[in-house]
Design an enzyme around this catalytic site. Sequence first.
Site, mmCIF file in Angstrom:
data_model
loop_
_atom_site.group_PDB
_atom_site.id
_atom_site.type_symbol
_atom_site.label_atom_id
_atom_site.label_comp_id
_atom_site.label_asym_id
_atom_site.label_seq_id
_atom_site.Cartn_x
_atom_site.Cartn_y
_atom_site.Cartn_z
ATOM 1 N N CYS A 134 -127.529 -59.552 62.143
ATOM 2 C CA CYS A 134 -126.401 -59.535 61.201
ATOM 3 C C CYS A 134 -126.696 -58.891 59.850
ATOM 4 C CB CYS A 134 -125.882 -60.955 60.996
ATOM 5 S SG CYS A 134 -125.070 -61.604 62.461
ATOM 6 N N GLY A 180 -140.932 -63.532 52.472
ATOM 7 C CA GLY A 180 -141.436 -63.121 53.778
ATOM 8 C C GLY A 180 -141.514 -61.607 53.884
HETATM 9 N N1 LIG Z 1 -125.519 -63.328 66.392
HETATM 10 C C1 LIG Z 1 -125.198 -64.012 65.318
HETATM 11 O O1 LIG Z 1 -125.987 -64.818 64.810
HETATM 12 C C2 LIG Z 1 -123.841 -63.845 64.672
HETATM 13 C C3 LIG Z 1 -123.414 -64.760 63.697
HETATM 14 C C4 LIG Z 1 -122.172 -64.597 63.117
HETATM 15 C C5 LIG Z 1 -121.364 -63.526 63.474
HETATM 16 N N2 LIG Z 1 -121.797 -62.622 64.404
HETATM 17 C C6 LIG Z 1 -120.906 -61.529 64.791
HETATM 18 O O2 LIG Z 1 -120.315 -61.841 66.046
HETATM 19 C C7 LIG Z 1 -120.118 -60.658 66.828
HETATM 20 C C8 LIG Z 1 -120.836 -60.795 68.164
HETATM 21 O O3 LIG Z 1 -122.214 -60.914 67.934
HETATM 22 P P1 LIG Z 1 -123.239 -61.364 69.065
HETATM 23 O O4 LIG Z 1 -124.553 -61.500 68.425
HETATM 24 O O5 LIG Z 1 -122.656 -62.516 69.816
HETATM 25 O O6 LIG Z 1 -123.193 -60.060 70.003
HETATM 26 P P2 LIG Z 1 -123.808 -59.851 71.461
HETATM 27 O O7 LIG Z 1 -124.201 -58.442 71.544
HETATM 28 O O8 LIG Z 1 -124.801 -60.939 71.739
HETATM 29 O O9 LIG Z 1 -122.576 -60.122 72.446
HETATM 30 C C9 LIG Z 1 -121.464 -59.305 72.572
HETATM 31 C C10 LIG Z 1 -120.973 -59.401 74.020
HETATM 32 O O10 LIG Z 1 -119.688 -58.794 74.145
HETATM 33 C C11 LIG Z 1 -119.596 -58.184 75.421
HETATM 34 N N3 LIG Z 1 -118.462 -57.248 75.395
HETATM 35 C C12 LIG Z 1 -118.313 -56.102 74.689
HETATM 36 N N4 LIG Z 1 -117.100 -55.563 74.915
HETATM 37 C C13 LIG Z 1 -116.453 -56.382 75.789
HETATM 38 C C14 LIG Z 1 -115.173 -56.380 76.399
HETATM 39 N N5 LIG Z 1 -114.260 -55.419 76.134
HETATM 40 N N6 LIG Z 1 -114.870 -57.362 77.259
HETATM 41 C C15 LIG Z 1 -115.745 -58.347 77.532
HETATM 42 N N7 LIG Z 1 -116.972 -58.410 76.978
HETATM 43 C C16 LIG Z 1 -117.325 -57.444 76.113
HETATM 44 C C17 LIG Z 1 -120.963 -57.569 75.600
HETATM 45 O O11 LIG Z 1 -121.233 -57.313 76.964
HETATM 46 C C18 LIG Z 1 -121.879 -58.670 75.020
HETATM 47 O O12 LIG Z 1 -122.282 -59.590 76.020
HETATM 48 C C19 LIG Z 1 -120.653 -59.505 65.951
HETATM 49 O O13 LIG Z 1 -119.584 -58.944 65.239
HETATM 50 C C20 LIG Z 1 -121.606 -60.202 65.001
HETATM 51 O O14 LIG Z 1 -121.738 -59.511 63.787
HETATM 52 C C21 LIG Z 1 -123.013 -62.778 65.010
#
Ligand SMILES: NC(=O)c1ccc[n+]([C@@H]2O[C@H](COP(=O)([O-])OP(=O)(O)OC[C@H]3O[C@@H](n4cnc5c(N)ncnc54)[C@H](O)[C@@H]3O)[C@@H](O)[C@H]2O)c1
Length: 434
Positions: free
Chosen positions: A263, A256
């Site tokens: 991530c 692609g």
């Molecule tokens: N998105 C994916 O597909 C995925 C998959 C596996 C792992 N991860 C990992 O998981 C983690 C989160 O990713 P995501 O995509 O869900 O992020 P995201 O940005 O969608 O969500 C993070 C949330 O945390 C909140 N937040 C930040 N600090 C806070 C605090 N002190 N108290 C309360 N809320 C708070 C933010 O407002 C936000 O809503 C990252 O480390 C990411 O690498 C993501």
Amino acid sequence: MRVAMIGTGYVGLVSGACFADFGHTVCCIDKDEGKIQRLREGVMPIYEPGLDQLVANNVREGRLSFDTDPANAVRNADAVFIAVGTPSRRGDGHADLSYVHAAAEEIARLMNGFTVVVTKSTVPVGTGDEIEEIIRKTRPDGDFAVVSNPEFLREGAAIDDFKHPDRVVVGTDDERARQVLTELYRPLFLNETPMVFTGRRTSELIKYAANAFLAVKITFINEIADLCEAVGADVQQVARGIGLDNRIGSKFLHAGPGYGGSCFPKDTLALVRTATDAGSPVELVETTVRVNDQRKKAMARKIGTAMGGELKGKRIGVLGLTFKPNTDDMREAPSLDIIPSLQAMGAEVQAFDPEGMHEAKALLPGVNFAAGPYEAVEGADALVILTEWDQFRAFDLDRVKLLMRRPVVIDLRNIYRPADMRARGFAYTSIGRP
Ligand SMILES: NC(=O)c1ccc[n+]([C@@H]2O[C@H](COP(=O)([O-])OP(=O)(O)OC[C@H]3O[C@@H](n4cnc5c(N)ncnc54)[C@H](O)[C@@H]3O)[C@@H](O)[C@H]2O)c1
């Protein structure tokens, strides 16, 4: 078990809703008041198939709630999960741990009785030690254990991935914490999901190694696709031919426009930085990062070439903006590189995406956002497929051809058959296929 989930994003919300569905009592916390308000009204902040129903069921059963204030949930919790963002730090590519550290401080202030603090966010090796230190500093007498439990769900299939994972990884040396995690994931134990119990640092590294491996695999097939174009071979058949070898496997061999998403780009970069700092560079991953960046840039040139070289005054219909189908997530989507390059070459871009346009509007200035896929190709000199949403596969291509000014299609996801497209009278370019 009582669970507090700090951070209600893609991972926190899906994990929280699934744990509630397993029968636990979960409070999802986020400092974003608008998000929590909408969730209380039953409105999902993200697009993820099946999530609204799962959330509604568990809220109705009294197992799932939402709050901006962590106090009650953390005080009463057996396990507090940290699921906040860990984006790339501007400038150096290290994971920005400021949200994780802030969450740890909050937990330290509020926790009460033995508390298992579980890091679900993707964090560099050693972050568990830092979290432990932060909590210990605030609460020298605190009774707690810090556990690593990385998440492997994929957006677009997140609920199924959470409930039927290939494995669950838990990094801890603490026997009480191990028992709490075992209880939390009990339904998966009953399904005989492999549980990998390991040390905390090993668990942290497993997540990065997994994502880096997948990024390398995609980048490998992308380079093979370029080679196929140069020598007249077909990358889809090469992928099938190698993927049937069990040692290789058929997944992640779809050529692609280069990987994107929330991530892979940040995690490969963070692994490169960690490895360099540790004096043990991961050169294969470094190269992958560079090759993938170049590839996204090369895609605009590929489109230009397919359109005869001159893009000034040309209109391009783009279908798909999100980094993959079945999500509204625009983070690091290839469209964010490719579309501005097309605009810089003088093209006018009109685009459609089934779920990503709300996000995309803020990120892609100057693009005309169309009401539907057919509107996006009206009067276009070329159609570009950037994301393989199912609805584009089922397109009425004869209607598309009538709507376009010129029947030129550049399919960067290989969703159509070259022979079929040519028979319909399209000038058709795809990835790695004759
Ligand atoms: N998105 C994916 O597909 C995925 C998959 C596996 C792992 N991860 C990992 O998981 C983690 C989160 O990713 P995501 O995509 O869900 O992020 P995201 O940005 O969608 O969500 C993070 C949330 O945390 C909140 N937040 C930040 N600090 C806070 C605090 N002190 N108290 C309360 N809320 C708070 C933010 O407002 C936000 O809503 C990252 O480390 C990411 O690498 C993501």
